[in-house]
Design a protein around this motif. Structure first.
Motif, mmCIF file in Angstrom:
data_model
loop_
_atom_site.group_PDB
_atom_site.id
_atom_site.type_symbol
_atom_site.label_atom_id
_atom_site.label_comp_id
_atom_site.label_asym_id
_atom_site.label_seq_id
_atom_site.Cartn_x
_atom_site.Cartn_y
_atom_site.Cartn_z
ATOM 1 N N ARG A 23 0.963 -1.236 -0.134
ATOM 2 C CA ARG A 23 -0.004 0.187 -0.043
ATOM 3 C C ARG A 23 0.890 1.244 0.179
ATOM 4 N NH1 ARG A 23 -3.589 1.261 -2.443
ATOM 5 N NH2 ARG A 23 -5.051 -0.088 -1.435
ATOM 6 N N ALA A 24 1.916 1.282 0.797
ATOM 7 C CA ALA A 24 2.811 2.265 0.756
ATOM 8 C C ALA A 24 3.342 2.694 -0.629
ATOM 9 C CB ALA A 24 4.012 2.239 1.850
ATOM 10 N N ILE A 25 3.694 1.528 -1.330
ATOM 11 C CA ILE A 25 4.364 1.864 -2.471
ATOM 12 C C ILE A 25 3.298 2.339 -3.656
ATOM 13 C CG2 ILE A 25 5.220 0.415 -4.626
ATOM 14 C CD1 ILE A 25 6.312 -1.497 -2.252
ATOM 15 N N VAL A 26 2.096 1.751 -3.514
ATOM 16 C CA VAL A 26 1.211 2.150 -4.794
ATOM 17 C C VAL A 26 0.213 3.215 -4.691
ATOM 18 C CG1 VAL A 26 1.678 -0.564 -5.547
ATOM 19 C CG2 VAL A 26 -0.440 0.137 -4.177
ATOM 20 N N GLY A 27 0.257 3.768 -3.567
ATOM 21 C CA GLY A 27 -0.789 4.921 -3.366
ATOM 22 C C GLY A 27 -2.420 4.361 -3.469
ATOM 23 N N ASP A 28 -3.015 4.824 -4.014
ATOM 24 C CA ASP A 28 -4.446 4.403 -4.092
ATOM 25 C C ASP A 28 -4.810 3.108 -5.035
ATOM 26 O OD1 ASP A 28 -5.080 6.249 -2.072
ATOM 27 O OD2 ASP A 28 -5.713 7.835 -3.393
ATOM 28 N N MET A 29 -3.887 2.710 -5.553
ATOM 29 C CA MET A 29 -4.096 1.702 -6.603
ATOM 30 C C MET A 29 -4.914 0.642 -5.913
ATOM 31 S SD MET A 29 -1.558 -0.954 -8.638
ATOM 32 C CE MET A 29 -1.008 0.547 -9.654
ATOM 33 N N PRO A 30 -6.125 -0.035 -6.477
ATOM 34 C CA PRO A 30 -6.979 -0.965 -5.870
ATOM 35 C C PRO A 30 -6.104 -2.321 -5.589
ATOM 36 C CG PRO A 30 -8.159 -0.169 -7.814
ATOM 37 C CD PRO A 30 -6.582 0.510 -7.735
ATOM 38 N N LEU A 31 -6.160 -3.025 -4.365
ATOM 39 C CA LEU A 31 -5.794 -4.272 -4.365
ATOM 40 C C LEU A 31 -6.877 -5.293 -4.092
ATOM 41 C CD1 LEU A 31 -3.211 -3.226 -1.481
ATOM 42 C CD2 LEU A 31 -2.762 -3.299 -3.812
ATOM 43 N N LEU A 32 -6.456 -6.327 -4.836
ATOM 44 C CA LEU A 32 -7.369 -7.735 -4.795
ATOM 45 C C LEU A 32 -6.789 -8.529 -3.643
ATOM 46 C CD1 LEU A 32 -9.632 -9.635 -5.317
ATOM 47 C CD2 LEU A 32 -8.161 -10.225 -7.538
ATOM 48 N N VAL A 33 -7.547 -8.657 -2.526
ATOM 49 C CA VAL A 33 -6.726 -9.337 -1.330
ATOM 50 C C VAL A 33 -7.503 -10.555 -1.063
ATOM 51 C CG1 VAL A 33 -6.240 -9.183 1.132
ATOM 52 C CG2 VAL A 33 -6.518 -7.087 -0.526
ATOM 53 N N PRO A 34 -6.989 -11.763 -1.526
ATOM 54 C CA PRO A 34 -7.594 -12.938 -1.082
ATOM 55 C C PRO A 34 -6.828 -13.401 0.326
ATOM 56 C CG PRO A 34 -5.831 -13.357 -2.773
ATOM 57 C CD PRO A 34 -5.993 -11.981 -2.394
ATOM 58 N N GLY A 35 -7.704 -14.435 0.764
ATOM 59 C CA GLY A 35 -7.100 -14.973 2.245
ATOM 60 C C GLY A 35 -7.760 -14.653 3.496
ATOM 61 N N VAL A 36 -8.819 -13.940 3.091
ATOM 62 C CA VAL A 36 -9.744 -13.860 4.581
ATOM 63 C C VAL A 36 -10.787 -15.129 4.339
ATOM 64 C CG1 VAL A 36 -9.625 -11.560 4.926
ATOM 65 C CG2 VAL A 36 -11.498 -12.263 3.936
ATOM 66 N N GLY A 37 -11.502 -15.392 5.416
ATOM 67 C CA GLY A 37 -12.448 -16.344 5.419
ATOM 68 C C GLY A 37 -11.907 -17.677 5.377
ATOM 69 N N ALA A 38 -12.176 -18.765 4.613
ATOM 70 C CA ALA A 38 -11.589 -20.054 4.874
ATOM 71 C C ALA A 38 -10.081 -20.179 4.770
ATOM 72 C CB ALA A 38 -12.015 -20.961 3.753
ATOM 73 N N GLY B 30 -8.253 -18.085 6.460
ATOM 74 C CA GLY B 30 -8.003 -17.465 7.791
ATOM 75 C C GLY B 30 -7.217 -16.276 8.022
ATOM 76 N N GLY B 31 -7.233 -15.437 6.918
ATOM 77 C CA GLY B 31 -6.501 -14.070 7.216
ATOM 78 C C GLY B 31 -7.286 -13.369 8.317
ATOM 79 N N ASP B 32 -6.693 -12.452 9.007
ATOM 80 C CA ASP B 32 -7.182 -11.762 10.107
ATOM 81 C C ASP B 32 -8.026 -10.343 9.385
ATOM 82 O OD1 ASP B 32 -6.526 -9.249 11.879
ATOM 83 O OD2 ASP B 32 -7.377 -10.886 12.887
ATOM 84 N N VAL B 33 -9.202 -10.131 9.506
ATOM 85 C CA VAL B 33 -9.771 -9.008 8.957
ATOM 86 C C VAL B 33 -9.516 -7.725 9.554
ATOM 87 C CG1 VAL B 33 -12.056 -7.859 8.663
ATOM 88 C CG2 VAL B 33 -11.869 -10.239 8.476
ATOM 89 N N ALA B 34 -9.211 -7.502 10.779
ATOM 90 C CA ALA B 34 -8.745 -6.189 11.482
ATOM 91 C C ALA B 34 -7.461 -5.851 10.777
ATOM 92 C CB ALA B 34 -8.760 -6.196 12.921
ATOM 93 N N ALA B 35 -6.351 -6.921 10.745
ATOM 94 C CA ALA B 35 -5.087 -6.488 10.323
ATOM 95 C C ALA B 35 -5.150 -6.011 8.792
ATOM 96 C CB ALA B 35 -4.380 -7.582 10.802
ATOM 97 N N ASN C 296 -11.351 -10.646 -0.878
ATOM 98 C CA ASN C 296 -12.078 -11.834 -1.467
ATOM 99 C C ASN C 296 -12.349 -12.852 -0.427
ATOM 100 O OD1 ASN C 296 -13.101 -13.238 -3.858
ATOM 101 N ND2 ASN C 296 -11.835 -14.769 -2.882
ATOM 102 N N SER C 297 -13.522 -13.311 -0.527
ATOM 103 C CA SER C 297 -13.988 -14.599 0.127
ATOM 104 C C SER C 297 -14.595 -15.443 -0.740
ATOM 105 C CB SER C 297 -14.805 -14.164 1.901
ATOM 106 O OG SER C 297 -15.021 -15.677 2.149
ATOM 107 N N SER C 298 -14.194 -16.841 -0.770
ATOM 108 C CA SER C 298 -14.914 -17.506 -1.755
ATOM 109 C C SER C 298 -15.527 -18.650 -0.633
ATOM 110 C CB SER C 298 -13.981 -18.402 -2.664
ATOM 111 O OG SER C 298 -13.366 -17.200 -3.375
ATOM 112 N N ARG C 299 -14.864 -19.766 -0.291
ATOM 113 C CA ARG C 299 -15.562 -20.972 0.106
ATOM 114 C C ARG C 299 -16.282 -20.628 1.627
ATOM 115 N NH1 ARG C 299 -10.021 -24.219 0.287
ATOM 116 N NH2 ARG C 299 -9.146 -22.004 0.090
ATOM 117 N N ALA C 300 -15.963 -19.648 2.417
ATOM 118 C CA ALA C 300 -16.506 -19.503 3.654
ATOM 119 C C ALA C 300 -18.044 -19.088 3.327
ATOM 120 C CB ALA C 300 -15.769 -18.404 4.356
ATOM 121 N N GLN D 77 -21.946 -10.603 7.337
ATOM 122 C CA GLN D 77 -21.211 -10.509 8.422
ATOM 123 C C GLN D 77 -19.557 -10.120 8.023
ATOM 124 O OE1 GLN D 77 -20.984 -14.663 10.268
ATOM 125 N NE2 GLN D 77 -22.564 -13.806 11.364
ATOM 126 N N THR D 78 -19.199 -10.804 7.024
ATOM 127 C CA THR D 78 -17.862 -10.463 6.522
ATOM 128 C C THR D 78 -17.855 -8.852 6.087
ATOM 129 O OG1 THR D 78 -17.806 -12.762 5.637
ATOM 130 C CG2 THR D 78 -16.014 -11.348 5.016
#
Lengths: 273, 273
Positions: free
Chosen positions: B199-214, B216-221, B237-241, B263-264
Motif C-alpha cells: 500500500r505504501a508503494i502503490v498509493g491508491d491503486m486497488p488491491l485484490l486481497v484473497p485469504g480472509v474467510g476459509a 484464515g486471514g485476520d480481517v482487522a489487520a 475476497n472470500s469464496s468458500r466461507a 457478516q464479512t
C-alpha cells in the motif's frame, strides 16, 4: 509410460527435436477453410497428419481456443492426437499458475480433460502451485524459466544472490521441485548463452525451447547451447513458420507445412552431433 | 465506464469492500443440486442474487469451470451478472501469463467472450505479457504481486536490490506498467505487514486481497494494512466461507451465504474508519 520416456522414444523414433506448435489463427487459414464451421479442427488435423513423423511433440496453445470458445475443438484435436499418434507427446501450452485447490482444477483440465502428457506452468506462486500437477505421476510439468519475449527480462533477469532470477528458478526446479523426474523447463531460443547456462544447471532435464522459426532464434546456436551430451534433451518449438508456411509449386497448406517442418527438423539435426 | 470508476461506485453504493469469489465445487453443493445438470449455473446465480447488494465485486475462478468443460456455464453466469448487476464489477480470476499474440488471445477470452471488467494476470513474463490487456482501455488488469499460499515466498520473497521481489513487482506496476490507470494488484491477506508495504508503494491503486474467510486471514489487520486514506482501495475476497456456509435454523444455502457475506462485509467495515 512416463512423459520423459515417451519424449525420449519420440526423439529417437522420429529422429527429431522439433515440437510443432498448434496456434490456430483463423485469419491466417487457407481461403477454402476460412468459412468452414469446423475449420480449426480440419486445419489442425491436417497439420498433425502432415508432420507427425517429423515431430517429437505437438503443443497446442490453449489461448487460441479459449478466445473463440473452441474448447470442444481442442478436445477433439487432443483426442485425435492420442488415438492416431499415441507415441507423440501432447504438450498443452497453458502456462497456468495458481495455488493448491485451484491448481488441482487446472491439472484436471490439462491431464483428464485434454489428456495432455505435459502442461506448461508458471513458477511465480512457488512450489505449492506446481506440486498439484505431480499427483499425475506419468505426466510432465514444464515450468517457465526464461522466456523469449523482450519483456521477459523485466523479472527473469533480476539479480537474486548473484544470479539472475531465471537461473534461480532453474536451480529450484532441478534441486527441489523435480521430485519424481516429472519436470522440464521453458527456455527461449533468443538467448543461446542463457540456454547454455540453464543446461549447465539442470543436467539432462528436457527443455521446451520456443523462439525459432517466426520468432527468429538461431538454430545452430540454440542446438549447440541446449543439447544434452547425447544430442537430445530439447523440444524446439516452431508454430507459425510451419502452420502458415507459404505454399510453393502447387503445394497445399499441409504440404507446405510438412516441407518447412522437415527443413526445420533437418536444420536442427545438422547441429546435434 | 472505466473499471476503477465502476469499482469505486460499487464500494460506495454497497458500502462494501467484499469481493465474492465464485469457485463452484459440485462436491460441496447442497444435496438437492448435486445431480442437476445445470447445478453450477443454478448455484452461482443463487449466490449472486443473495449477495449482490453486499459485494463490491464478483470473482469467478475459471479453473473450476475449465476442469469440468463448463465454459458455457461460465459464459451464462457472466452474462447474468452483466445483465442483472451491471454496476458490480466482474473480475475473471484466470492468472493468465503469456507473450504478445497469445496474451492478446487471453485478453479476448476475458474481455470479449466473458465480458469481464478485469482479469488477473501473472507478471513473470514481464510488461509485454501484460500490455496486450490494456488495448481494452475500460478494463482492469490485476497483476499478481504477493500471494497468500505458503510457497508464495519461493520467488516473491527473493531479495532483489534490497527489497523482496513482490515489492519490486509493486513498484514496476505502480511506476511503469500502470500507464492508463488500469492496473491493480493481488496481495494476499495472510501477511498484513506486507500488505502495508505494498500500500505504501502503490498509493491508491486497488488491491485484490484473497485469504480472509476459509484461508484464515485476520480481517482487522488486513483492513488496517491495506485500506486507502478514504477507507477503501480493496476488494477483499472470500469464496468458500460464503459459498459453502453451513445453514442455520432452516436457512437454505443462499440465505446462509448471504448471512456470512453480510457478516464479512460488516466485519470489514468496522475497521475501515
Amino acid at each position: 509410460m512416463k512423459f520423459i520416456e515417451k519424449l525420449s522414444a519420440a526423439w529417437t523414433t522420429n529422429n527429431s527435436l522439433l515440437c510443432v506448435g498448434l496456434d490456430p489463427d483463423r485469419d491466417r487459414f487457407p481461403a477454402h477453410l476460412k468459412d468452414q464451421p469446423d475449420a480449426i479442427v480440419t486445419f489442425c488435423k491436417a497439420i498433425i497428419d502432415a508432420t507427425a513423423d517429423l515431430a517429437c511433440a505437438f503443443k497446442p496453445q490453449i489461448a487460441y481456443f479459449a478466445a473463440l470458445g473452441a474448447e470442444g475443438q481442442l478436445e477433439e484435436i487432443c483426442r485425435y492426437l492420442r488415438e492416431h499418434y499415441p507415441h507423440i507427446p501432447l504438450v498443452l501450452d497453458a502456462k497456468r499458475g495458481d495455488i493448491g485447490a485451484t491448481a488441482h482444477q487446472y491439472a484436471r483440465e490439462a491431464f483428464d480433460r485434454y489428456g495432455a502428457d505435459a502442461v506448461t506452468v508458471n513458477p511465480y506462486m512457488g512450489f505449492d502451485s506446481v506440486e498439484p500437477y505431480m499427483a499425475w505421476p506419468d505426466r510432465g510439468v514444464i515450468v517457465l524459466c526464461r522466456t523469449s519475449n523482450a519483456g521477459g527480462s523485466d523479472l527473469q533477469f533480476l539479480d537474486v544472490g548473484g544470479i539472475p532470477l531465471y537461473q534461480h528458478v532453474a536451480r529450484l526446479v532441478a534441486d527441489q521441485w523435480n521430485r519424481n523426474g516429472q519436470c522440464a523447463l521453458v527456455v527461449g531460443a533468443t538467448f543461446p548463452e542463457e540456454l547454455a547456462q540453464v543446461r549447465a544447471i539442470v543436467g539432462d532435464m528436457p527443455l521446451l525451447v520456443p523462439g525459432v522459426g517466426a520468432q527468429g532464434g538461431d538454430v545452430a546456436a540454440t542446438v549447440g547451447a541446449g543439447k544434452t551430451a547425447n544430442g537430445a534433451g530439447m523440444m524446439i518449438n516452431s508454430s507459425r513458420a510451419i502452420l502458415y508456411a507459404v505454399p510453393q509449386d502447387g503445394e497445399d497448406f499441409a504440404a507446405a507445412a510438412r516441407r518447412v517442418a522437415r527443413q526445420t527438423r533437418d536444420d536442427i539435426n545438422r547441429f546435434r552431433n
